[in-house]
Design a protein around this motif. Structure first.
Motif, mmCIF file in Angstrom:
data_model
loop_
_atom_site.group_PDB
_atom_site.id
_atom_site.type_symbol
_atom_site.label_atom_id
_atom_site.label_comp_id
_atom_site.label_asym_id
_atom_site.label_seq_id
_atom_site.Cartn_x
_atom_site.Cartn_y
_atom_site.Cartn_z
ATOM 1 N N GLY A 131 0.297 -1.094 -0.073
ATOM 2 C CA GLY A 131 -0.416 -0.176 -0.217
ATOM 3 C C GLY A 131 1.095 1.549 -0.050
ATOM 4 O O GLY A 131 0.384 2.468 0.552
ATOM 5 N N ILE B 286 -1.370 -5.026 6.426
ATOM 6 C CA ILE B 286 -1.835 -4.568 4.624
ATOM 7 C C ILE B 286 -2.124 -5.992 3.973
ATOM 8 O O ILE B 286 -0.947 -6.520 4.123
ATOM 9 C CB ILE B 286 -1.042 -4.000 3.927
ATOM 10 N N HIS C 292 -11.946 2.735 -1.995
ATOM 11 C CA HIS C 292 -10.413 3.308 -1.703
ATOM 12 C C HIS C 292 -9.895 1.442 -0.619
ATOM 13 O O HIS C 292 -8.643 2.184 -0.078
ATOM 14 C CB HIS C 292 -10.757 4.158 -0.361
ATOM 15 N N ASN C 293 -10.863 0.881 0.043
ATOM 16 C CA ASN C 293 -10.078 0.228 0.899
ATOM 17 C C ASN C 293 -11.092 -0.727 1.184
ATOM 18 O O ASN C 293 -12.643 -0.480 1.874
ATOM 19 C CB ASN C 293 -10.390 1.157 2.573
ATOM 20 N N PRO C 294 -11.822 -1.358 0.255
ATOM 21 C CA PRO C 294 -9.799 -2.564 -0.390
ATOM 22 C C PRO C 294 -10.098 -1.854 -1.636
ATOM 23 O O PRO C 294 -10.785 -0.975 -2.405
ATOM 24 C CB PRO C 294 -10.270 -4.024 -0.040
ATOM 25 N N THR C 295 -8.609 -1.801 -2.069
ATOM 26 C CA THR C 295 -8.847 -1.326 -3.448
ATOM 27 C C THR C 295 -8.629 -2.274 -4.839
ATOM 28 O O THR C 295 -7.805 -3.170 -3.822
ATOM 29 C CB THR C 295 -7.311 0.027 -3.735
ATOM 30 N N THR D 136 -6.126 -4.789 -3.031
ATOM 31 C CA THR D 136 -5.681 -4.777 -1.381
ATOM 32 C C THR D 136 -6.213 -4.062 -0.291
ATOM 33 O O THR D 136 -7.132 -3.385 -0.302
ATOM 34 C CB THR D 136 -3.606 -3.906 -2.088
ATOM 35 N N ALA D 137 -6.714 -4.466 1.124
ATOM 36 C CA ALA D 137 -7.104 -3.914 1.987
ATOM 37 C C ALA D 137 -6.059 -3.802 3.152
ATOM 38 O O ALA D 137 -5.260 -4.818 3.407
ATOM 39 C CB ALA D 137 -8.180 -5.293 2.569
ATOM 40 N N LYS D 138 -6.172 -2.746 4.131
ATOM 41 C CA LYS D 138 -5.497 -2.193 5.170
ATOM 42 C C LYS D 138 -6.404 -2.333 5.847
ATOM 43 O O LYS D 138 -8.086 -2.077 6.613
ATOM 44 C CB LYS D 138 -4.887 -0.686 4.307
ATOM 45 N N ALA E 262 -8.880 -7.481 7.765
ATOM 46 C CA ALA E 262 -7.861 -7.203 6.112
ATOM 47 C C ALA E 262 -8.529 -8.716 5.680
ATOM 48 O O ALA E 262 -8.844 -8.184 4.383
ATOM 49 C CB ALA E 262 -6.358 -7.278 6.133
#
Length: 428
Positions: free
Chosen positions: A35, A180, A207-210, A225-227, A234
């Motif tokens: 990320g 992440i 935005h989250n996840p992308t 991708t997730a934070k 995640a």
């Protein structure tokens, strides 16, 4: 707040084009998975003034600077000195690193004399975190100054890759406020533009996840991708996005977090206790090479025959001379005979055959460049796929191999081998 990074590669050989900057590609991929945004790549020669100037620019537009190269024992290895000067940090001798360098020579380079200048590599910025190099002599290091995190890595790709995976990624994960996680869906059978067109609105709104698409020759990737505060949270954020993408793209998705199409084929063969062989004309053994590049390939891959001429197609794999005379080497009939012959001669459960025109010119029967027939034999069934793969020789060869592996993958997962086959191409 998201981090931004700049990569600075130090080495005149890069500017001269003597070598490619593969370090930057793999570091960017790793940072993307974490990320971290990479906004700039800089390449600078082995000149202290120019290295310092590049660092001065980078420190004002990135909060993470990662350098590669210039950590060795020779007079042009000046990265540490330039970075130390730029951030006002003296270089000090690190006894532990010196001991590791001496031990490396003793254990791994016993026939080489360690000259004194090798200990120059143990001069490190005061107060830095030492990144031990178990794959070479030059240690890496990391420090923070004036709000900028600086990481220095050796330039040789073998060392850089290992240091990145085992030293830098854990270091950066430790700095992150949260976890992440990412998953990468691999797709075959759709182009990047077509895939992006279906996902544009979602990607712009997420935005989250992308979600990010990546194009490779002949195939595509989608990275989610997730934070979140924990790994479990995640992963829970990734799951519904993965399932939605699987539902949308269906059997075009050949795997998640797998290295390659041939790797997935190898896994499927192993799981089912089956073996594969190849008969290749225009690809010259490329499919066999990709299979044998995989560790443990001998469990699933019997072997391959490069049957570049009609004589070898006939004598080695038993393609009837009448078939070759009547239909030619580039024909569905020859592809079918080659696949059957490979199964029979090499004793495999399945076999793929590839015969076509890779270029640069049409063949003696007027078949155009890019026309390739791919056969798959399994038991008493044979399928033949006609493909038109462009006019660039390397692209034709690479695309043909991918198409062959995808046919095997589809067969082993119970999918139609030829989902868009013309009548008569699926022979019992």
């Amino acid at each position: 707040m998201p981090h931004t990074a700049e990569l600075i590669a130090v080495g005149t050989e890069l500017l001269l084009g003597n070598i490619c900057n593969t370090d930057a590609q793999m570091i960017s991929q790793a940072l993307s998975a974490l990320g971290i945004n990479v906004y700039y790549h800089t390449v600078v020669g082995d000149n202290p003034e120019r290295v310092r100037a590049a660092v001065e620019v980078a420190r004002h537009r990135a909060d993470i600077i990662i350098t590669t190269g210039g950590l060795g024992p020779t007079c042009d290895d000046l990265t540490k000195q330039a970075l130390a000067d730029a951030f006002g940090k003296p270089l000090v001798f690190d006894e532990r690193s010196a001991g590791r360098i001496q031990e490396y020579f003793r254990l791994k380079l016993p026939h080489r004399v360690m000259t004194d200048n090798n200990l120059q590599q143990a001069m490190l910025p005061e107060g830095c975190t030492v990144l031990d190099n178990d794959w070479g002599t030059a240690p890496g290091c990391a420090f923070e100054a004036e709000g900028v995190r600086v990481i220095m890595l050796p330039g040789p790709p073998r060392e850089c890759r290992a240091m990145l995976e085992h030293r830098v990624v854990p270091y950066l994960k430790f700095l992150s406020d949260g976890v992440i996680e990412s998953r990468t869906l691999k797709l075959y059978g759709i182009g990047e533009a077509a895939m992006e067109a279906q996902l544009r609105e979602e990607m712009l709104s997420m935005h989250n996840p992308t979600l990010a698409p990546y194009a490779k020759e002949g195939e595509c990737e989608l990275r989610i991708t997730a934070k979140a505060p924990t790994e479990a949270e995640a992963q829970a954020m990734l799951e519904p996005v993965e399932q939605e993408l699987r539902g949308r793209f269906g059997d075009l998705v050949y795997g998640v977090d797998v290295g390659s199409l041939e790797e997935q084929v190898s896994r499927l063969l192993r799981a089912q206790g089956l073996t594969l062989s190849t008969a290749e004309s225009c690809t010259g053994g490329l499919a066999a090479k990709r299979m044998t590049d995989l560790a443990g390939a001998s469990q699933v891959f019997k072997g391959g025959v490069v049957c570049y001429t009609n004589e070898v197609k006939h004598s080695a794999l038993g393609v009837p001379q009448e078939t070759l005379d009547t239909f030619g080497a580039v024909s569905p009939q020859t592809a079918q005979a080659l696949a059957l012959g490979a199964c029979r001669v090499l004793g495999s459960d399945l076999a793929v055959s590839i015969t076509g025109v890779a270029g640069p010119d049409p063949d003696d029967r007027g078949n155009p460049v890019g026309l390739v027939y791919i056969g798959l034999a399994h038991g008493d069934r044979v399928w033949v796929k006609e493909t038109h793969l462009g006019t660039a020789r390397d692209r034709v060869r690479n695309s043909a191999v991918l198409a062959a592996f995808d046919m095997v993958r589809r067969r082993l997962t119970g999918l139609p081998v030829l989902p868009e086959a013309a009548p008569g191409k699926d022979a019992p």
